[in-house]
Each structure stands twice: as structure tokens, then as C-alpha cells.
Design a protein around this motif. Structure first.
Motif, short mmCIF file in Angstrom:
data_model
loop_
_atom_site.label_atom_id
_atom_site.label_comp_id
_atom_site.label_asym_id
_atom_site.label_seq_id
_atom_site.Cartn_x
_atom_site.Cartn_y
_atom_site.Cartn_z
N ALA A 1 172.30 66.18 26.06
CA ALA A 1 172.99 67.82 25.72
C ALA A 1 171.75 68.89 25.53
N ALA A 2 171.51 67.84 24.81
CA ALA A 2 170.11 68.55 24.27
C ALA A 2 169.11 69.18 25.18
N ALA A 3 168.53 67.87 25.78
CA ALA A 3 167.19 68.25 26.87
C ALA A 3 168.04 69.44 27.49
N ARG A 4 168.91 68.88 28.16
CA ARG A 4 169.95 69.87 29.37
C ARG A 4 169.97 71.53 28.50
N ARG A 5 169.80 71.92 27.21
CA ARG A 5 170.07 73.18 26.92
C ARG A 5 168.37 73.53 26.96
N MET A 6 167.41 72.44 26.38
CA MET A 6 166.55 72.99 26.57
C MET A 6 165.91 73.70 27.57
N LEU A 7 166.14 72.58 29.33
CA LEU A 7 165.59 72.80 30.47
C LEU A 7 166.66 74.28 30.88
N GLU A 8 167.68 74.70 30.20
CA GLU A 8 168.30 75.11 30.77
C GLU A 8 167.73 76.79 29.73
N LEU A 9 167.56 76.72 28.66
CA LEU A 9 166.24 78.04 28.23
C LEU A 9 165.30 78.12 29.17
N ALA A 10 164.42 76.84 29.29
CA ALA A 10 163.30 77.33 30.15
C ALA A 10 163.49 77.75 30.99
N ALA A 11 164.13 77.36 31.82
CA ALA A 11 164.57 78.63 33.43
C ALA A 11 164.86 79.29 33.29
N SER A 12 165.57 79.70 31.41
CA SER A 12 165.75 81.69 32.01
C SER A 12 164.69 82.41 31.60
N ALA A 13 163.74 81.42 31.71
CA ALA A 13 162.29 82.32 31.00
C ALA A 13 161.33 82.45 32.18
N THR A 14 160.93 84.09 32.17
CA THR A 14 160.48 85.57 33.21
C THR A 14 159.49 85.28 32.82
N GLY A 15 158.14 85.73 33.47
CA GLY A 15 156.72 85.16 33.52
C GLY A 15 156.68 86.95 32.22
N ARG A 16 157.74 87.66 32.13
CA ARG A 16 157.01 88.04 30.84
C ARG A 16 157.77 87.66 29.75
N ASP A 17 157.85 86.34 29.47
CA ASP A 17 157.88 85.15 28.59
C ASP A 17 156.92 84.58 28.13
N LEU A 18 157.21 84.03 26.32
CA LEU A 18 156.10 83.21 25.92
C LEU A 18 156.95 81.83 25.53
N VAL A 19 156.74 80.92 26.04
CA VAL A 19 157.72 79.70 25.09
C VAL A 19 156.44 78.73 24.56
N LEU A 20 156.77 78.99 23.36
CA LEU A 20 156.67 77.26 22.46
C LEU A 20 157.40 76.53 22.39
N CYS A 21 155.76 75.51 22.76
CA CYS A 21 156.92 74.05 22.35
C CYS A 21 156.33 73.23 21.52
N VAL A 22 157.12 72.77 20.69
CA VAL A 22 156.80 71.33 19.58
C VAL A 22 156.46 69.77 20.55
N LEU A 23 155.55 68.38 19.60
CA LEU A 23 156.47 67.92 20.34
C LEU A 23 155.73 66.63 19.64
N THR A 24 156.38 65.49 19.53
CA THR A 24 156.16 64.91 18.69
C THR A 24 156.37 62.64 19.30
N GLY A 25 155.96 62.02 18.58
CA GLY A 25 156.72 61.00 19.61
C GLY A 25 157.64 61.40 18.62
N GLY A 26 158.52 59.67 19.65
CA GLY A 26 159.79 59.76 19.76
C GLY A 26 161.18 60.87 20.64
N ALA A 27 159.57 61.88 20.77
CA ALA A 27 160.84 62.95 21.88
C ALA A 27 161.30 62.02 22.84
N SER A 28 160.03 61.20 24.02
CA SER A 28 160.87 60.53 25.33
C SER A 28 162.47 60.63 24.91
N ALA A 29 163.18 59.13 24.34
CA ALA A 29 163.89 58.80 24.00
C ALA A 29 164.90 59.78 23.35
N LEU A 30 164.37 60.95 22.97
CA LEU A 30 165.78 62.66 22.04
C LEU A 30 165.76 62.95 23.73
#
Ligand SMILES: Nc1ncnc2c1ncn2[C@@H]1O[C@H](COP(=O)(O)OP(=O)(O)OP(=O)(O)O)[C@@H](O)[C@H]1O
Ligand SMILES: O=C(O)[C@H](O)CO
Length: 445
Positions: free
Chosen positions: A110-139
């Protein structure tokens, strides 16, 4: 006064963990001055963006998100970040999701879908910041059409136990979930996306860390089939998963975006912490405490028990030649593997400590600490363990046979009963594992 080697080793580990603390790593690379956001040598004018969105996942993602909140405050429009259960810190503007690791659950999906939805809502005038660390794949198991969570849970268990490397496991994850393999970046395109990444992968390969949600993918469906065959898994995987990979290899499912794909035109991936930095901080602290530090490697791989033997041999060799002119600290980082053949409880680092103890029994000037920097080693509540000459005697006193424990991959019980288990709790960072050995001058030991 002679120092207690365990206390010294623990202080070296603490220095290492501080150096790669996620919030500090973010602050080292990101600064805000008025309306300007500086990330390394790039500058983003915040007035150019309608919205700032934050996404991300991993065991250390919460403190990274908190650091962004501290820097950007109300300027963050909204965000969604997913961490392992319990790996939380309070956030004000970004929604924190908790999910299962290493075997994924519905909360992660559910969290991954929410993040994809948020990212997909971004336009060319938005800035998306992403924080990634180990463990993310399983999450972040946003499973492709036709694959259900129960199948993927069973497949994950098989992949984790078969001895495959993280490069191999993540190649399959990237072709089964639609979050990794550059797909978060593709969803966010044409927004500007900056990913801040802490590496828990040997070689710091950006498309492997966290399964590379913001990086061009260098793996393919074809390679995934090769991996299944290498470990004899093609026919024991749930059919929906093998089918997806075969369909992909036959060109009937789009391949993950590779280098040169337009999805990455406005993406900047920034590595903010890794194992080498942790080793260097520990080495510096060792020097401060009077030890001559020697970093042997930050890319240690291979069977945990073999690596333990090699490290103890290296330490013993220091004592074999000329008398030592002063105490030495050997440091090695990386990620070993354990081919599990027994039914016991343990982890890579605990198994290294147990194997190390078996080679240290007549050597009272060497003390070893093996630890996972995330604070959880294997499916246990320990980060790792200590070993020294006294460890085997302690085992005998409580009726334990070290060889039998090793054969059964039962390092947790061995270390617990001999008083050698290291428990730190979640450290909220993750830069693989560290092995530290103190070699005292024999007469001072
Ligand atoms: N009894 C055991 N003895 C030794 N190692 C074990 C045992 N049981 C599991 N392991 C090892 O533990 C590892 C998984 O542990 P852990 O969750 O710490 O991995 P991780 O690499 O830190 O996870 P991630 O990379 O997703 O953050 C596997 O490599 C597995 O081989
Ligand atoms: O999450 C993952 O894929 C591993 O921890 C490697 O980054």
C-alpha cells in the motif's frame, strides 16, 4: 590503565555509526539558503517549483525525511515514506508508513502504491525528493499485474535462502515490482527528482541499492531467468512469477528503463553515505585511542566463516613477525553470505564472530567485533557479536560445542550463552557490516 578491548570496539562502532547517521548525511549534502536549495554542487531555485514532494523507503529513511523537514519545513507540500516496523522518528509533514522486512507485507504494498501515485501526480513544475536506504526493496512491493502478495512472499523467502547475491535478488525484485528498476523516476517524470541515497551494497551500485527506484536499470528479464536457473528455482517459484519473467524475456512486457531513457533526464542521484565512510570514522577513532588503524577492505564478500578465518589470520600474522611497536586495529567492511544448512538462529555477523572465536582460542591479544550497521543481524534482535581467546572456554563451561553450533548455524545461542552477543537496537542507518579486530602488543594484553 589498560583499556577494555570490548569497550574500545564498541566505541569504534559508535563512531562509525555516527559518521553515517542518516540525518547527518543529509545535512552534509543538502543546504537551504533563502530560496535556494543546494545539493552537492547543484542549486535548485525553490521559486521555480509549484510543489515539493518527498518519497522514499528503507530502514534509515525516517531520519533522512526528518532532516529534509528540518531544512525545508513548510515548503514541503506532502510526502510518503516507508520504513521497517519500529524504525520511526516523528515527522510533521511527511506521512510515515511502516511495513514488514525482509518478507514484504500488504502495508508495504500500500505504501509503495501511495508513493507511485504521489510521484505520478508530479508535473514538470514540481520537485520530488527521494530518500533511499537499504531495506527499501522489501518495503516497496508494488507487484506487477497478475502477481499476488502471497506468491511474492513465498518467492522472497526462497530467494533469501538460496545464496543469491543482492545484485541477483534485486534484479528479480525490479522485474516483479513496479517500484524499483527506475520506475519511481519514470512515474515522477517530467518533474525534477533528486534522490539522496545511503548505500548498503558492495560497490555502491545505484541500480542495486534499494532496487534502484530512481536509477537506470542494468538488469533484464533475460538475466532474471538466468538467475532462477542458476539457483534451480525456475520451476519451484510460484508460476505467476516465472510467467512474468518469461513474458518479459519474450518482449511481451515492457523492460525496465535503462541508461539513456528520457525518464532520467531530470533525475539526480546523490550518494550520501557508505561503508567506507563508516570504516574511516572507526579508523580515526581507533587512532585517537592509540591504535594504528588498517582498513583492509570495504568490499568484503564471501562465506562468513571463511572471512572470519581470513581476518583472524591477518591479525595473527601481525604478531608473527617483528614485535608490534604498538597496538593495531584491523577494519573490514562489506557483506558476507551464509549458506544455511542448519536449523539454528543467527546472522552473518554472529556467524563470523562464532567462527572467529574458533580460530582465536590460543591468542589472548586479539579481540574481534562483527556487527551489522543497521543493528539487526539476520532474523534476530542482535547486531552481531564479540570473540576473543576466552570465548571457547566460556562455551565449554556452559556445555556448548562451537563446531556443532557453527554446523547448525546457531551462532545466536552460542554468543548469548557465552556473553558475547552485541545488541544495539535499530540504529536507523544501514551501510552493510563491519568487522573490527584489536591486536594488542602481547605483553600488554
Ligand atoms: N541462522 C542463521 N545464521 C546465519 N545467518 C543467517 C541465519 N538465518 C538467516 N541468516 C542470514 O541473514 C541474512 C538476512 O539478514 P538481514 O535481514 O540482516 O539482511 P540484510 O542484508 O541486512 O537485509 P537488507 O539488505 O534487506 O537490509 C540472510 O543473508 C541470511 O543468510
Ligand atoms: O533494500 C535492498 O534492496 C537492500 O537492502 C540493498 O539495498
Amino acid at each position: 590503565m589498560t583499556k577494555n578491548p570490548r569497550a574500545v570496539l564498541r566505541s569504534l562502532l559508535d563512531a562509525a555509526l555516527q559518521a553515517v547517521a542518516p540525518d547527518r548525511a543529509v545535512h552534509r549534502h543538502v543546504q537551504v539558503q533563502d530560496n535556494l536549495l543546494h545539493i552537492d554542487n547543484r542549486t535548485y531555485n525553490l521559486d521555480d517549483y509549484d510543489r515539493i514532494l518527498v518519497t522514499g523507503a528503507g530502514k534509515g529513511a525516517a531520519p533522512m525525511a526528518a532532516a529534509l523537514e528540518q531544512l525545508l519545513g513548510e515548503r514541503i507540500t506532502q510526502g510518503a515514506v516507508c520504513v521497517k516496523y519500529g524504525h520511526t522518528v516523528p515527522l510533521r509533514r511527511i506521512t510515515l508508513y511502516e511495513a514488514a522486512h525482509p518478507v514484504p507485507d500488504a502495508a508495504g504494498e500500500a505504501a509503495a502504491r501511495r508513493m507511485l501515485e504521489l510521484a505520478a501526480s508530479a508535473t514538470g513544475r514540481d520537485l520530488v525528493l527521494c530518500v533511499l536506504t537499504g531495506g527499501a526493496s522489501a518495503l516497496t512491493p508494488a507487484l506487477a499485474d497478475g502477481i499476488c502478495l502471497a506468491h511474492w512472499q513465498a518467492a522472497t523467502q526462497r530467494l533469501l535462502a538460496c545464496g543469491a547475491t543482492i545484485h541477483e535478488i534485486n534484479a528479480i525484485r525490479k522485474h516483479v515490482s513496479v517500484f524499483g528498476g527506475g520506475r519511481l523516476a519514470a512515474a515522477a517524470s517530467p518533474a525534477t527528482l533528486v534522490a539522496l541515497i545511503i548505500s548498503d551494497v558492495v560497490g555502491d551500485d545505484l541500480d542495486v541499492i534499494a532496487s534502484g527506484p530512481t536509477s537506470p536499470d542494468s538488469s533484464t528479464y533475460e538475466m532474471c531467468l538466468g538467475i532462477l536457473d542458476r539457483y534451480g528455482l525456475r520451476h519451484s517459484m510460484p508460476a505467476a512469477i516465472t510467467r512474468r519473467l518469461e513474458e518479459g524475456a519474450a518482449g511481451r512486457v515492457p523492460e525496465t528503463p535503462a541508461q539513456g531513457d528520457a525518464a532520467f533526464d531530470r533525475v539526480h542521484n546523490v550518494l550520501v553515505a557508505n561503508n567506507r565512510q563508516a570504516l574511516e570514522a572507526a579508523a580515526q577513532e581507533a587512532a585517537r585511542q592509540g591504535y594504528t588503524p588498517r582498513i583492509l577492505t570495504s568490499t568484503m564478500t564471501g562465506e562468513a566463516r571463511e572471512k572470519a578465518k581470513e581476518l583472524v589470520t591477518a591479525a595473527r600474522q601481525l604478531c608473527a613477525g617483528e614485535p608490534l611497536s604498538g597496538p593495531v586495529c584491523l577494519l573490514a567492511g562489506g557483506e558476507t553470505t551464509v549458506t544455511i544448512t542448519g536449523a539454528g538462529l543467527g546472522g552473518r555477523n554472529q556467524e563470523m564472530a562464532l567462527a572467529g572465536a574458533m580460530h582465536l582460542q590460543d591468542c589472548n591479544n586479539i579481540t574481534m567485533l562483527c556487527a551489522g550497521t543497521d543493528g539487526s543481524d539476520g532474523p534476530t534482535d542482535a547486531a552481531g557479536g564479540f570473540a576473543c581467546a576466552a570465548t571457547l572456554n566460556a562455551a565449554r563451561c556452559c556445555g556448548l560445542d562451537a563446531g556443532a553450533c557453527l554446523a547448525d548455524n546457531n551462532s545466536y545461542v552460542f554468543l548469548e550463552k557465552t556473553g558475547n552477543l552485541l545488541k544495539t537496537g535499530p540504529t536507523l542507518t544501514n551501510v552493510m557490516d563491519m568487522a573490527l579486530l584489536l591486536v594488542e602488543c602481547p605483553d600488554a594484553a
